[in-house]
Design a protein around this motif. Structure first.
Motif, PDB file in Angstrom:
ATOM      1  N   GLY A 220       0.811  -1.207   0.000  1.00 57.15           N
ATOM      2  CA  GLY A 220       0.000   0.000   0.000  1.00 57.15           C
ATOM      3  C   GLY A 220       0.836   1.245   0.000  1.00 57.15           C
ATOM      4  N   GLY A 221       0.829   1.999  -1.063  1.00 57.46           N
ATOM      5  CA  GLY A 221       1.538   3.260  -1.134  1.00 57.46           C
ATOM      6  C   GLY A 221       3.013   3.124  -1.388  1.00 57.46           C
ATOM      7  N   ASN A 222       3.522   1.917  -1.574  1.00 62.64           N
ATOM      8  CA  ASN A 222       4.949   1.709  -1.817  1.00 62.64           C
ATOM      9  C   ASN A 222       5.154   1.434  -3.292  1.00 62.64           C
ATOM     10  N   ALA A 223       5.669   2.430  -3.985  1.00 65.06           N
ATOM     11  CA  ALA A 223       5.780   2.321  -5.433  1.00 65.06           C
ATOM     12  C   ALA A 223       6.770   1.255  -5.854  1.00 65.06           C
ATOM     13  N   SER A 224       7.739   0.927  -4.986  1.00 72.43           N
ATOM     14  CA  SER A 224       8.773  -0.035  -5.356  1.00 72.43           C
ATOM     15  C   SER A 224       8.276  -1.473  -5.271  1.00 72.43           C
ATOM     16  N   ALA A 225       7.279  -1.716  -4.422  1.00 79.40           N
ATOM     17  CA  ALA A 225       6.789  -3.072  -4.233  1.00 79.40           C
ATOM     18  C   ALA A 225       5.741  -3.392  -5.291  1.00 79.40           C
ATOM     19  N   GLY A 226       5.897  -4.539  -5.950  1.00 76.04           N
ATOM     20  CA  GLY A 226       4.967  -4.909  -6.996  1.00 76.04           C
ATOM     21  C   GLY A 226       3.639  -5.379  -6.446  1.00 76.04           C
ATOM     22  N   GLU A 227       2.642  -5.477  -7.327  1.00 69.03           N
ATOM     23  CA  GLU A 227       1.339  -5.994  -6.949  1.00 69.03           C
ATOM     24  C   GLU A 227       1.496  -7.420  -6.442  1.00 69.03           C
ATOM     25  N   GLY A 228       0.929  -7.699  -5.257  1.00 66.77           N
ATOM     26  CA  GLY A 228       1.047  -9.038  -4.685  1.00 66.77           C
ATOM     27  C   GLY A 228       2.389  -9.332  -4.052  1.00 66.77           C
ATOM     28  N   ALA A 229       3.158  -8.304  -3.722  1.00 66.24           N
ATOM     29  CA  ALA A 229       4.476  -8.519  -3.109  1.00 66.24           C
ATOM     30  C   ALA A 229       4.342  -9.237  -1.769  1.00 66.24           C
ATOM     31  N   LYS A 230       5.282 -10.114  -1.483  1.00 68.04           N
ATOM     32  CA  LYS A 230       5.331 -10.772  -0.186  1.00 68.04           C
ATOM     33  C   LYS A 230       5.893  -9.793   0.838  1.00 68.04           C
ATOM     34  N   THR A 231       5.220  -9.681   1.961  1.00 66.94           N
ATOM     35  CA  THR A 231       5.595  -8.713   2.986  1.00 66.94           C
ATOM     36  C   THR A 231       6.288  -9.389   4.155  1.00 66.94           C
ATOM     37  N   ILE A 232       7.450  -8.867   4.530  1.00 63.43           N
ATOM     38  CA  ILE A 232       8.168  -9.326   5.714  1.00 63.43           C
ATOM     39  C   ILE A 232       8.001  -8.268   6.796  1.00 63.43           C
ATOM     40  N   ASN A 233       7.320  -8.615   7.877  1.00 62.14           N
ATOM     41  CA  ASN A 233       7.113  -7.689   8.984  1.00 62.14           C
ATOM     42  C   ASN A 233       8.316  -7.739   9.922  1.00 62.14           C
ATOM     43  N   VAL A 234       8.898  -6.576  10.198  1.00 63.49           N
ATOM     44  CA  VAL A 234      10.136  -6.497  10.983  1.00 63.49           C
ATOM     45  C   VAL A 234       9.885  -5.712  12.271  1.00 63.49           C
ATOM     46  N   SER A 235      10.205  -6.308  13.399  1.00 61.59           N
ATOM     47  CA  SER A 235      10.042  -5.658  14.697  1.00 61.59           C
ATOM     48  C   SER A 235      11.288  -4.844  15.036  1.00 61.59           C
ATOM     49  N   LEU A 236      11.085  -3.596  15.470  1.00 59.65           N
ATOM     50  CA  LEU A 236      12.177  -2.728  15.902  1.00 59.65           C
ATOM     51  C   LEU A 236      11.952  -2.306  17.348  1.00 59.65           C
ATOM     52  N   PRO A 237      12.987  -2.317  18.187  1.00 57.86           N
ATOM     53  CA  PRO A 237      12.837  -1.806  19.551  1.00 57.86           C
ATOM     54  C   PRO A 237      12.633  -0.293  19.596  1.00 57.86           C
ATOM     55  N   LEU A 238      13.161   0.419  18.597  1.00 53.80           N
ATOM     56  CA  LEU A 238      13.114   1.874  18.585  1.00 53.80           C
ATOM     57  C   LEU A 238      12.166   2.390  17.505  1.00 53.80           C
ATOM     58  N   GLY A 239      12.095   3.732  17.395  1.00 53.14           N
ATOM     59  CA  GLY A 239      11.112   4.343  16.522  1.00 53.14           C
ATOM     60  C   GLY A 239      11.646   4.773  15.162  1.00 53.14           C
ATOM     61  N   PRO A 240      10.788   5.414  14.375  1.00 55.62           N
ATOM     62  CA  PRO A 240      11.200   5.943  13.079  1.00 55.62           C
ATOM     63  C   PRO A 240      12.357   6.927  13.236  1.00 55.62           C
TER      64      PRO A 240
ATOM     65  N   LEU B  21       9.456  -8.873  -3.086  1.00 53.05           N
ATOM     66  CA  LEU B  21       9.573  -8.946  -1.628  1.00 53.05           C
ATOM     67  C   LEU B  21       9.681  -7.530  -1.083  1.00 53.05           C
ATOM     68  N   THR B  22       9.003  -7.259   0.004  1.00 49.38           N
ATOM     69  CA  THR B  22       9.088  -5.952   0.633  1.00 49.38           C
ATOM     70  C   THR B  22       9.071  -6.106   2.149  1.00 49.38           C
ATOM     71  N   VAL B  23       9.242  -4.997   2.835  1.00 48.27           N
ATOM     72  CA  VAL B  23       9.389  -4.984   4.291  1.00 48.27           C
ATOM     73  C   VAL B  23       8.453  -3.954   4.892  1.00 48.27           C
ATOM     74  N   VAL B  24       7.827  -4.300   6.006  1.00 48.96           N
ATOM     75  CA  VAL B  24       7.039  -3.344   6.790  1.00 48.96           C
ATOM     76  C   VAL B  24       7.627  -3.292   8.203  1.00 48.96           C
ATOM     77  N   PRO B  25       8.180  -2.148   8.623  1.00 47.08           N
ATOM     78  CA  PRO B  25       8.721  -2.034   9.979  1.00 47.08           C
ATOM     79  C   PRO B  25       7.610  -1.805  11.007  1.00 47.08           C
ATOM     80  N   HIS B  26       7.782  -2.384  12.185  1.00 50.07           N
ATOM     81  CA  HIS B  26       6.862  -2.173  13.307  1.00 50.07           C
ATOM     82  C   HIS B  26       7.695  -1.636  14.464  1.00 50.07           C
ATOM     83  N   TYR B  27       7.440  -0.391  14.844  1.00 52.52           N
ATOM     84  CA  TYR B  27       8.332   0.347  15.736  1.00 52.52           C
ATOM     85  C   TYR B  27       7.971   0.183  17.215  1.00 52.52           C
TER      86      TYR B  27
END
Length: 339
Positions: free
Chosen positions: A29-49, A72-78
């Motif tokens: 969603g809103g990520n121009a680099s990620a193709g339609e149907g991209a696999k998302t890797i959710n990444v946990s971060l101890p710190l913030g943006p 393949l794309t990544v979604v950070p969770h802060y």
């Protein structure tokens, strides 16, 4: 109005979907680099943006999308959104969490040799730590983490050198720490280190630390400068003491179950992206150091740069106790690593 409500409902459902699923086929969603149907890797971060952790994960995302043409794309969770570091490492081990950054403290519960990084004054310079982590020792530790924790080390990013803060007094010598209520990570080596410095040391999960300091349940903690700023410890701590007692890696990790589910080509793309991101993150971390120190002074913290020789002397019993447990040859090799 009905259209707006419908859109808001859809947006909320998609957001929930990202949180509760592992590697998904949803578009980010809103990520121009990620193709339609991209696999998302959710990444946990101890710190913030905009933290030094985020600098690494954003570069990982950029490189991964480039290497896979957006498949393949990544979604950070802060800010520990997916759980504290120990919970995240355990979650990766059983496949309920995709990936994350963690300090090495919680990993020592799975691989005792990793506790080497809790040893005080193991290295004096970041470059020496990089040489250790990027060489045979780092490879050996990564192999053991994969085997014993079911977690793949993608890259040895960094937290940096850790420094003590407190709400009691400036610290020039270990004697100044006597009796202070200090929070440690869940590491026996760290507890022994801070008891050697004279504090009343107590392990506490990371998400609880700020409130404990605010309520004076704890009076002291230790972290890299970037973390101290990001978590706003300056609001509840008056004194920053540059003890540099531990260099702390922050490995970028992935569930082995998830990693093994990718094709050989995808695995190679992930590892290459992580390699570039690790180098980028280390540089960003070092570049932030002086600026962060200035910001902490501006926010009212009193900064002390103690002579470290007395601190090194105080923790000699920690080496006498733990070097045989962790591995005397391993520690000797690490301390003698050329850089």
């Amino acid at each position: 109005m009905n259209k707006i409500l419908k859109w808001l409902t859809l947006t909320m459902l998609l957001s929930i979907g990202v949180l509760v699923t592992g590697c998904s086929s949803d578009n980010t969603g809103g990520n121009a680099s990620a193709g339609e149907g991209a696999k998302t890797i959710n990444v946990s971060l101890p710190l913030g943006p905009e933290s030094h952790h985020d600098a690494g994960v954003q570069k990982f995302k950029e490189e991964l999308e480039k290497n896979t043409d957006g498949s393949l794309t990544v979604v950070p969770h802060y800010n520990n959104e997916l759980g504290g570091e120990r919970e995240v490492v355990e979650g990766m081990g059983i496949g309920t969490i995709d990936a994350g950054i963690s300090s090495t403290g919680p990993i020592g519960g799975f691989v005792q040799e990793v506790m080497m990084w809790d040893m005080p004054y193991l290295v004096d310079e970041a470059e020496q730590a990089y040489a250790i982590l990027d060489g045979d020792i780092g490879d050996e530790l990564a192999g053991k983490i994969e085997k014993q924790a079911n977690v793949v080390v993608l890259g040895w990013m960094e937290n940096g050198f850790r420094n003590e803060t407190n709400s009691v007094r400036p610290v020039e010598t270990p004697e100044d720490l006597k009796g202070i209520k200090h929070r440690t990570q869940e590491s026996k080596v760290q507890i022994d280190t801070w008891e050697a410095f004279g504090t009343n040391a107590t392990p506490m999960a990371w998400p609880e630390v700020y409130t404990a300091l605010q309520q004076k349940v704890m009076e002291s903690q230790e972290n890299p400068l970037a973390t101290i700023l990001d978590v706003r410890f300056y609001e509840v701590q008056d004194y920053l003491n540059l003890t540099k007692h531990v260099y702390s890696p922050a490995p970028l990790l992935m569930s082995k179950q998830l990693f093994d589910s990718f094709t050989d080509e995808e695995q190679e793309a992930i590892m290459q992206a992580a390699k570039v991101a690790t180098k980028h993150q280390r540089i960003a971390s070092q570049d932030m150091e002086e600026d962060v120190k200035k910001q902490l002074v501006e926010k009212g913290m009193t900064v002390t740069e103690p002579n470290l020789e007395k601190f090194k002397k105080a923790v000699e019993p920690v080496y006498e106790k733990w070097a045989p447990e962790i591995g005397e040859e391993l520690i000797k090799e690490a301390r003698n690593t050329e850089y």
